[in-house]
Write an enzyme that holds these catalytic residues in place. Structure first.
Site: not given
Lengths: 395, 81
Positions: B18-20, B45
């Site tokens: 997931s981000c980042p 994502d």
């Protein structure tokens, strides 16, 4: 006749595509969230996230007999229904954009999600709220504790980012030669029917709110719908408080920072009007978190949210999108927060995390609004300037 | 050029991240590439649909596009400047 029906269908399709298949600009998301947050306050109470999660934790622990607390059912508790609305709004939005899928994390990510949730649970207990109740709504409510948390979040986001960069050195990304030819085109693409399920959920939410109203829980029903709208807006615009605090250090990107700063300027002005006009109590959402609770709580929460990749609100909308890592975070976050808060309540620690400072008591309403607008404006400008000059960018 | 005909030089599997992390890993992986080479990033994502083109633009690399063919993940393509 046929032509006209064809026209309507085409227009509806275009409308759907322009609303739900593109990402809305962050600043649009920020403005809409601000308006919704003001509506929540006008309707019943300020926007908050962690109190709803704590309600779920308290409810579980009390049902299991681990401790006893008089706890409202998550189905009617105001904070809880706002959160449920947010999750279902994001779920509906993901379906409408054909973006919902269960996203399973690798083991390290799952573990990070779990630990980050614990940090966020502790941080949000000390700051008496997450990035929403402790920072966004607290500043909106003209509480000095919210400003303290803002600085804590900035420091925490920096430390969290240092951890991510360290992890990247420790486990560098492994690239492979492309396998080639393995491109599979699945059988039935069930994403085709996702938008219909999305619309069904939105209609269902409206029906549920009527049901609330018919059993005298009109306020809960309204908050459910407002939460739903926040979920849709945040998911569609991918408005992200984590990025607002992290990106100036990570890439120098300032878009999310500016969106959150702009959003807060609007929300704060709206809350100030509501309080100033005497429509709501002045001390609502002015918690005793200045200085220690806000600063230290914000710091711990900030580290956690960067590692999780989602803050209070961001965790909820990513849960609705199917990100399993954030499901794990939600569980450890809610349970930790309920436990820590229970401990703080029973030991009286809750009264010792700082002072409750309502800024207009020091500055008058007029100068408070001006001072906060200046503070948020400076944050906005600093982020913009940093994007150009990369002053605080880590690498 | 049709994205389906692209022959990437390297592939980075960022699925489930997931981000980042997809962005940070892409950034780092591209540091080790030669100019003109193409990287294919596999990811799940949806945030990457915004983050990766932004990064390409900011860093001067070329954003080639994203394939989303119902495989259960996205394929992002970037060319190193």
């Amino acid at each position: 006749m046929n032509d006209e029906r064809g026209y309507l269908a085409r227009k509806l399709k275009e409308g759907h595509a322009s609303l739900f298949e593109r990402t809305w600009p962050s600043w649009v998301g920020g403005m809409l969230v601000a308006f919704l947050s003001i509506l929540m306050f006008a309707w019943e109470r300020p926007w908050g996230v962690v109190a709803g999660m704590r309600n779920w934790g308290d409810w579980l622990f009390t049902s299991l007999g681990i401790y006893h607390k008089s706890v409202q059912s998550p189905l009617v508790n105001y904070a809880s229904v706002m959160d449920l609305g947010l999750v279902f709004g994001a779920f509906a939005s993901a379906l409408l954009g054909r973006e919902f899928s269960i996203r399973t994390p690798p083991r390290l990510e799952a573990a990070k999600g779990f630990v980050a949730g614990i940090l966020m649970g502790i941080g949000a207990a000390l700051a008496r709220g997450c990035n929403v109740g402790g920072f966004y709504s607290a500043i909106s409510a003209l509480s000095l504790g919210g400003v303290a948390m803002m600085f804590g979040l900035i420091l925490g986001a920096y430390v969290g980012l240092r951890y991510l960069l360290w992890e990247l050195e420790k486990f560098p990304p492994r690239t492979t030669a492309p396998a080639g030819g393995e491109r599979s085109e699945g059988g039935f693409d069930w994403r085709r029917i996702q938008p219909w399920i999305g619309y069904a959920i939105m209609i269902l939410a409206v029906l549920v709110s009527f049901r609330y109203s018919s059993v005298a829980y009109t306020k809960s029903g309204g908050l459910l719908l407002l939460g739903l709208a926040v979920g849709i807006v945040m998911h569609r615009s991918r408005l992200c408080f984590v990025a607002a605090f992290r990106d100036p250090f990570m890439t120098g990107e300032s878009r999310q920072t500016k969106a959150v700063a702009l959003s807060l300027m609007i929300a704060m002005t709206g809350y100030a009007i509501i309080k100033w006009a005497g429509l709501r109590g002045e001390m609502v959402y002015v918690a005793n978190t200045f200085l220690f609770g806000g600063l230290v709580g914000g710091f711990i929460f900030g580290i956690g949210m960067v590692i999780a990749g989602g803050c209070g609100s961001g965790t909820l909308w990513r849960v609705g999108e199917g990100q399993v890592k954030l499901w794990i975070t939600l569980v450890s976050f809610s349970l930790t927060n309920a436990l820590v808060r229970y401990y703080m309540d029973t030991t009286g620690l809750i009264h010792k995390v700082g002072k409750a400072v309502f800024i207009p008591d020091l500055l008058s309403y007029k100068w408070t609004v001006i001072a906060l607008l200046v503070l948020l404006g400076l944050w906005y400008l600093a982020a913009d300037w940093n994007e150009e000059k990369e002053i605080v960018v880590v690498e | 050029m049709d994205l389906k005909d692209i022959k990437p030089d390297v592939t980075l599997d960022a699925r489930g991240l997931s981000c980042p992390m997809p962005l940070l890993k892409t950034k780092k992986a591209m540091k080790g590439m030669k100019p003109g080479q193409i990287i294919e990033v596999l990811g799940t994502d949806p945030g990457s649909k915004k983050d990766l083109p932004d990064f390409a633009q900011k860093s001067g690399n070329e954003w080639l596009g994203v394939l989303d063919d119902g495989e259960g993940f996205y394929r992002f393509y970037l060319r190193k400047k």
